[in-house]
Each structure stands twice: as structure tokens, then as C-alpha cells.
Scaffold this motif. Structure first.
Motif, PDB file in Angstrom:
ATOM      1  N   LEU A 220      -2.114 -30.697  75.723  1.00 54.69           N
ATOM      2  CA  LEU A 220      -1.674 -29.300  76.684  1.00 54.69           C
ATOM      3  C   LEU A 220       0.048 -29.839  77.001  1.00 54.69           C
ATOM      4  O   LEU A 220       0.744 -28.191  77.181  1.00 54.69           O
ATOM      5  CB  LEU A 220      -2.269 -29.515  77.679  1.00 54.69           C
ATOM      6  CG  LEU A 220      -4.144 -28.620  78.096  1.00 54.69           C
ATOM      7  CD1 LEU A 220      -4.611 -29.086  79.025  1.00 54.69           C
ATOM      8  CD2 LEU A 220      -3.677 -27.279  77.365  1.00 54.69           C
ATOM      9  N   ARG A 221       0.355 -30.414  77.372  1.00 52.95           N
ATOM     10  CA  ARG A 221       1.706 -30.916  77.212  1.00 52.95           C
ATOM     11  C   ARG A 221       2.412 -30.175  76.407  1.00 52.95           C
ATOM     12  O   ARG A 221       4.083 -30.721  76.585  1.00 52.95           O
ATOM     13  CB  ARG A 221       2.262 -32.482  77.515  1.00 52.95           C
ATOM     14  CG  ARG A 221       2.052 -33.590  75.718  1.00 52.95           C
ATOM     15  CD  ARG A 221       2.711 -35.197  76.732  1.00 52.95           C
ATOM     16  NE  ARG A 221       2.843 -35.810  74.546  1.00 52.95           N
ATOM     17  CZ  ARG A 221       2.875 -36.223  75.437  1.00 52.95           C
ATOM     18  NH1 ARG A 221       3.251 -37.382  76.710  1.00 52.95           N
ATOM     19  NH2 ARG A 221       2.903 -37.862  74.377  1.00 52.95           N
ATOM     20  N   GLU A 222       2.941 -29.692  74.913  1.00 52.35           N
ATOM     21  CA  GLU A 222       3.337 -29.323  74.151  1.00 52.35           C
ATOM     22  C   GLU A 222       2.805 -27.754  74.573  1.00 52.35           C
ATOM     23  O   GLU A 222       3.868 -26.895  72.977  1.00 52.35           O
ATOM     24  CB  GLU A 222       2.759 -29.548  72.862  1.00 52.35           C
ATOM     25  CG  GLU A 222       3.352 -31.656  72.810  1.00 52.35           C
ATOM     26  CD  GLU A 222       4.526 -32.092  73.063  1.00 52.35           C
ATOM     27  OE1 GLU A 222       5.250 -31.904  72.553  1.00 52.35           O
ATOM     28  OE2 GLU A 222       4.438 -33.091  73.592  1.00 52.35           O
ATOM     29  N   ARG A 223       2.219 -27.983  74.332  1.00 56.31           N
ATOM     30  CA  ARG A 223       1.763 -25.965  74.991  1.00 56.31           C
ATOM     31  C   ARG A 223       3.345 -25.460  75.430  1.00 56.31           C
ATOM     32  O   ARG A 223       3.915 -25.837  76.033  1.00 56.31           O
ATOM     33  CB  ARG A 223       0.630 -25.485  76.186  1.00 56.31           C
ATOM     34  CG  ARG A 223      -0.470 -26.629  75.001  1.00 56.31           C
ATOM     35  CD  ARG A 223      -1.319 -25.309  73.707  1.00 56.31           C
ATOM     36  NE  ARG A 223      -1.305 -24.355  74.142  1.00 56.31           N
ATOM     37  CZ  ARG A 223      -2.248 -24.081  74.200  1.00 56.31           C
ATOM     38  NH1 ARG A 223      -3.557 -24.993  75.302  1.00 56.31           N
ATOM     39  NH2 ARG A 223      -2.921 -22.942  74.743  1.00 56.31           N
ATOM     40  N   GLU A 224       3.793 -23.666  75.026  1.00 59.22           N
ATOM     41  CA  GLU A 224       4.383 -23.231  75.612  1.00 59.22           C
ATOM     42  C   GLU A 224       4.608 -22.875  77.247  1.00 59.22           C
ATOM     43  O   GLU A 224       5.549 -22.967  78.068  1.00 59.22           O
ATOM     44  CB  GLU A 224       4.160 -21.490  74.944  1.00 59.22           C
ATOM     45  CG  GLU A 224       4.613 -21.658  73.083  1.00 59.22           C
ATOM     46  CD  GLU A 224       2.954 -21.772  72.965  1.00 59.22           C
ATOM     47  OE1 GLU A 224       1.867 -22.266  73.254  1.00 59.22           O
ATOM     48  OE2 GLU A 224       3.397 -22.078  71.745  1.00 59.22           O
TER      49      GLU A 224
END
Length: 332
Positions: A220-224
């Protein structure tokens, strides 16, 4: 030059206005993710049945004392007149079942089995829910912190998880529970036993959820939406508790429904070994312990609490499987 008119009788293309007119003015309603998950869950009849049983069990546990008063039952009342003095078994066969004692009475003491099952239900659920909440709070916070920050923070928390997972939990729980039986932290009796069980079961089980939350956070930490929060100047705590944790509610709920039955079995195991809930307070594990000496001649006293544990654990597992499939259909 004007294009010729098509007179071949071919079907004309339907215009958007015609489509809207055929809708009879009905408004198109959008569906939230929760509504979609609920619709999926309703189609799983087995999971719905498990959820209904879970709700009934919670209601029975919450209303155990009023139900006992309504039926005139006392879990600690001795009925020696129903016990054969020569065999210590209930008179009349069938475990002493009668209109006053629908599930019979226990050997030797003659206490009502139904009353003790009702009394033990709230004890098991309180310990299971309390331990689950404790382990989920610790596991969710440490898991999301490890997954979001990474680096040394992730390394330290991951090694801490490995350390806790290396503990022989059952032996450790037995030693702690046995040590704190007399009194501690200003508590004694039943409140102390419940608090000790919640602490022992919950505090040493958090790494299981912590690993799940950490793995989800890494994705999730790489999501927009996380990048957008960073771009708007949001700091780490805001992103953790306002952006990441709300998106982890689904996995946490699913894992909780699967962890609760495990905690029920753990509590019953400790009570069966004599280091959990202490008599005269009724508990399902304690009833199994007292039935060991009589199960060959009076199996009913072991079957009833055993079925109570079995049905409760099965219902929570069915509910957990249904929630998992509803919240994450890709897991099928």
C-alpha cells in the motif's frame, strides 16, 4: 451532395436519448465497496449460517446471568439428592436429564450442566475477544510502522516478531498463569484470572497479525493515494493512521474472526490444565477437566462442553472464511 436515404429496412442505431427514455426515469445507484462485499457475503449461505450462530452465541453469553435467573438455574448450586451416593453418578440414567435440568447434572456434585455451560460461555468469549483486541492493537500498529518506514525500523520490529514467535507459548502461558494465581496488580479471584489469560494469550500472539499487516503495508505504501498525501505535506503519523490503517480494516477483521476461535481453544486448554479459570467459576475447559474421571460411565458431562467448544469454533471459522471471500474475492 446529399447522402441517399437508407430504405433497406436495416435497424437504425439506437440513440442515447432512446436508451434514457427506456429507463423510465429510474436513477442509477452506485454501490460502495462495503455494499459489494455484503452482497457477496449474502450469497455464501454457509458463512451466513456461521454468522447467525455467532450472533446467537454472543447474545447468549451477554444474557447468561438473566437467562439463568429466568430459568431458575444456579451454576454453583449442589443437588446431592440427584446423585447416587454409591456411584457418584446422577440417578435415573441419561446424566440426570429432567424438566428442571434439561442437559442433566454433573457427577459427584450434581450441579446443573446447562447453567454451567451458560456461565462458561461469557468467560470464554470475554477472554477470546479481549485477547484478540490486545493482539490486534499491538500487531496492527507495529506491523504498519514496520511496513511503512522500512529500513532499520522494519528490521528491529521483524526481529522482535521472530523472537516472540520463538517462545514456546503454551509452556510460557502455563508458567505465568500458575505464578499469578494467588493475586497480583491489586486483583484476585476471577478478575485476575481473566486479565492474566487476556494478557498471556493476546500479548504473545500479536506477531501473527503483525506479519500480515506489514506485508499489506509494503504494497500500500507505493499506491497513488499515499504519494498524494506526501505531496500535500502529510507527515508519517497522519499517513499511518488516516491513510494506511483504514485500508487494512478488511484483513484485520478477517484475521480477527479466525483468531477468536483459536483463543477460545487456548483458554479452554489452560483451564483444562488447571492454570486458567479456577473453580468454582464455570468454564468449558474446566468442565472437561472435571469430566475426565467420569467420561467412561457418564460421557454426557464431557460431550456437552465439548460440543459447545466445537460449535463455537466452527461458527467463527465459517464466518471468517465467508468474510475473507467477500472482502477479497481473488482469494478464492
Amino acid at each position: 451532395m446529399t447522402a441517399p436515404i437508407d430504405t433497406t429496412g436495416a435497424q437504425a442505431e439506437v440513440q442515447p436519448e432512446a436508451v434514457l427514455a427506456g429507463a423510465k426515469g429510474q436513477q442509477i445507484e452506485g454501490r460502495s465497496l462495503g455494499r459489494i462485499a455484503w452482497n457477496r457475503f449474502k450469497r455464501d449461505k454457509v458463512a451466513v449460517a456461521g454468522g447467525v450462530i455467532v450472533i446467537l452465541l454472543i447474545l447468549v453469553a451477554a444474557l447468561a446471568r438473566p437467562i439463568q435467573s429466568l430459568l431458575g438455574l444456579d451454576p454453583n448450586a449442589f443437588h446431592q439428592d440427584l446423585i447416587d451416593a454409591s456411584t457418584s453418578l446422577p440417578k435415573g440414567g441419561m446424566g440426570g436429564m429432567s424438566a428442571d435440568h434439561p442437559l442433566g447434572v454433573e457427577p459427584k456434585f450434581g450441579r446443573d450442566i446447562l447453567a454451567r455451560i451458560l456461565e462458561g460461555s461469557w468467560v470464554s468469549l470475554v477472554v477470546a475477544f479481549g485477547a484478540t483486541v490486545l493482539s490486534n492493537v499491538i500487531g496492527a500498529i507495529l506491523g504498519v510502522v514496520a511496513g511503512y518506514y522500512g529500513g532499520r525500523v522494519d528490521a528491529v520490529i521483524s526481529r522482535l516478531m521472530d523472537t516472540f514467535l520463538a517462545f514456546p507459548l503454551l509452556l510460557f502461558a502455563i508458567s505465568i498463569s500458575a505464578t499469578l494465581q494467588g493475586g497480583a496488580f491489586g486483583l484476585d479471584g476471577l478478575p485476575l484470572h481473566i486479565c492474566v489469560l487476556i494478557f498471556v494469550i493476546g500479548f504473545f500472539n500479536w506477531p501473527y497479525l503483525g506479519r500480515i499487516v506489514r506485508g499489506q503495508t509494503l504494497a500500500l505504501r507505493e499506491r497513488e493515494f499515499v504519494d498524494a498525501s506526501r505531496g500535500m505535506g502529510a507527515r508519517g503519523p497522519y499517513i499511518l493512521f488516516r491513510e494506511l490503517l483504514p485500508n487494512l480494516v478488511g484483513p484485520i477483521i478477517v484475521y480477527s474472526t479466525l483468531l477468536i476461535p483459536t483463543n477460545i481453544i487456548f483458554e479452554a486448554s489452560l483451564s483444562f490444565l488447571g492454570v486458567g479459570i479456577q473453580p468454582p467459576q464455570a468454564s468449558w475447559g474446566g468442565m472437561l477437566n472435571q469430566a475426565v474421571d467420569y467420561f467412561q460411565v457418564d460421557p454426557q458431562y464431557m460431550i456437552v462442553p465439548g460440543l459447545a467448544i466445537f460449535v463455537t469454533v466452527l461458527a467463527f471459522n465459517l464466518l471468517g472464511d465467508g468474510l475473507r471471500d467477500a472482502l477479497d474475492p481473488r482469494s478464492r
